[in-house]
Design a protein around this motif. Sequence first.
Motif, PDB file in Angstrom:
ATOM      1  N   PRO A 221       0.795  -1.234   0.000  1.00  0.00           N
ATOM      2  CA  PRO A 221       0.000   0.000   0.000  1.00  0.00           C
ATOM      3  C   PRO A 221       0.829   1.287   0.000  1.00  0.00           C
ATOM      4  O   PRO A 221       0.355   2.330  -0.447  1.00  0.00           O
ATOM      5  N   SER A 222       2.078   1.219   0.480  1.00  0.00           N
ATOM      6  CA  SER A 222       2.906   2.422   0.501  1.00  0.00           C
ATOM      7  C   SER A 222       3.250   2.896  -0.916  1.00  0.00           C
ATOM      8  O   SER A 222       3.717   4.026  -1.101  1.00  0.00           O
ATOM      9  N   SER A 223       2.981   2.055  -1.910  1.00  0.00           N
ATOM     10  CA  SER A 223       3.223   2.428  -3.302  1.00  0.00           C
ATOM     11  C   SER A 223       2.374   3.629  -3.711  1.00  0.00           C
ATOM     12  O   SER A 223       2.708   4.335  -4.672  1.00  0.00           O
ATOM     13  N   LYS A 224       1.276   3.850  -2.983  1.00  0.00           N
ATOM     14  CA  LYS A 224       0.390   4.963  -3.315  1.00  0.00           C
ATOM     15  C   LYS A 224       1.083   6.308  -3.147  1.00  0.00           C
ATOM     16  O   LYS A 224       0.653   7.315  -3.716  1.00  0.00           O
ATOM     17  N   ASP A 225       2.153   6.327  -2.344  1.00  0.00           N
ATOM     18  CA  ASP A 225       2.872   7.573  -2.102  1.00  0.00           C
ATOM     19  C   ASP A 225       3.898   7.883  -3.199  1.00  0.00           C
ATOM     20  O   ASP A 225       4.541   8.937  -3.174  1.00  0.00           O
ATOM     21  N   VAL A 226       4.055   6.974  -4.136  1.00  0.00           N
ATOM     22  CA  VAL A 226       5.055   7.131  -5.199  1.00  0.00           C
ATOM     23  C   VAL A 226       4.384   7.649  -6.467  1.00  0.00           C
ATOM     24  O   VAL A 226       3.312   7.172  -6.857  1.00  0.00           O
ATOM     25  N   ASP A 227       5.011   8.627  -7.123  1.00  0.00           N
ATOM     26  CA  ASP A 227       4.395   9.209  -8.316  1.00  0.00           C
ATOM     27  C   ASP A 227       4.591   8.328  -9.558  1.00  0.00           C
ATOM     28  O   ASP A 227       5.381   7.372  -9.549  1.00  0.00           O
ATOM     29  N   ASP A 228       3.852   8.652 -10.604  1.00  0.00           N
ATOM     30  CA  ASP A 228       3.888   7.862 -11.829  1.00  0.00           C
ATOM     31  C   ASP A 228       5.241   7.919 -12.533  1.00  0.00           C
ATOM     32  O   ASP A 228       5.621   6.979 -13.239  1.00  0.00           O
ATOM     33  N   MET A 229       5.984   9.016 -12.361  1.00  0.00           N
ATOM     34  CA  MET A 229       7.300   9.118 -12.995  1.00  0.00           C
ATOM     35  C   MET A 229       8.241   8.055 -12.428  1.00  0.00           C
ATOM     36  O   MET A 229       9.059   7.488 -13.147  1.00  0.00           O
ATOM     37  N   THR A 230       8.102   7.783 -11.128  1.00  0.00           N
ATOM     38  CA  THR A 230       8.932   6.752 -10.508  1.00  0.00           C
ATOM     39  C   THR A 230       8.530   5.372 -11.016  1.00  0.00           C
ATOM     40  O   THR A 230       9.396   4.550 -11.360  1.00  0.00           O
ATOM     41  N   ILE A 231       7.224   5.126 -11.071  1.00  0.00           N
ATOM     42  CA  ILE A 231       6.750   3.854 -11.614  1.00  0.00           C
ATOM     43  C   ILE A 231       7.286   3.673 -13.031  1.00  0.00           C
ATOM     44  O   ILE A 231       7.739   2.588 -13.408  1.00  0.00           O
ATOM     45  N   ARG A 232       7.259   4.731 -13.806  1.00  0.00           N
ATOM     46  CA  ARG A 232       7.720   4.657 -15.195  1.00  0.00           C
ATOM     47  C   ARG A 232       9.196   4.310 -15.290  1.00  0.00           C
ATOM     48  O   ARG A 232       9.608   3.555 -16.177  1.00  0.00           O
TER      49      ARG A 232
END
Length: 255
Positions: free
Chosen positions: A41-52
């Motif tokens: 659930p802590s992934s929600k704090d990460v922005d899409d640029m990081t996911i990318r």
Amino acid sequence: MEVSKELIVPIKDSDDKLPGSSEEERQKIKIMRASVEEEDPSSKDVDDMTIRRFLRARNHDIEKASTMFLNYLSWKRTFIPRDGFSPSQIPNQLAMNKMFMQGHDKQGRPIIVGLGARAKPVKGNESVEEFKRFIVYCMEKVSSRIPKGEDKFVVIVDMDGWGYSNLDMKAHHAVAPIMEAYYPERAGKVFVTHPPYIFMLAWKLLQPLVDENTKKKIVFVENKKLKSTLLEDIDESQLPDIYGGKLPLVPIQDS
């Protein structure tokens, strides 16, 4: 972990369009986000640029990128203190006065400068651990300066005066996995200035430790074209003064 490749996540009209991302890539980012948020659930704090960044690091393979990303979150929780590493935890590395940060390139990406001749090989396991902390300290600090809409920084590796006495394979073997696994797609460009012949020989040894994407971003700058080459990417007002620019070098702990 298994990721359903059939999962379709609708893209809302209000969604912020990631600069440089295709419709297909943004769709994969949403699929990956749904997957990692379910696992952690802590992934929600990460922005899409990081996911990318993690998605691109694994050639858009959602399952591999998700595993890589979740490993990163786990590592970060266990290795990096909540408030980051303090200078008191890396005194020997900072005392070398070898890393600097100031200015930005024409894309707004922060610039970090490393003076290779000031680096000294680490000795003992504790020194290796301090070197790891130092590299993470630098990565976290420069990453915090990356402006919104960007996800990379620029590196100038100055090898003037560098020799075999500065080569430390033990330390580089220790940090290479950290850089590759936890800071993928961070370097926008790496300028290597004043590369001596001896360094080019050492580079042949270090190349296997550098991923292919990073290798493509490395520019070996000719001495006679030093300023003109750097000015192609960096305005004179943002160029370090040691290369004929206007900005003095600022030690990374003071930046």
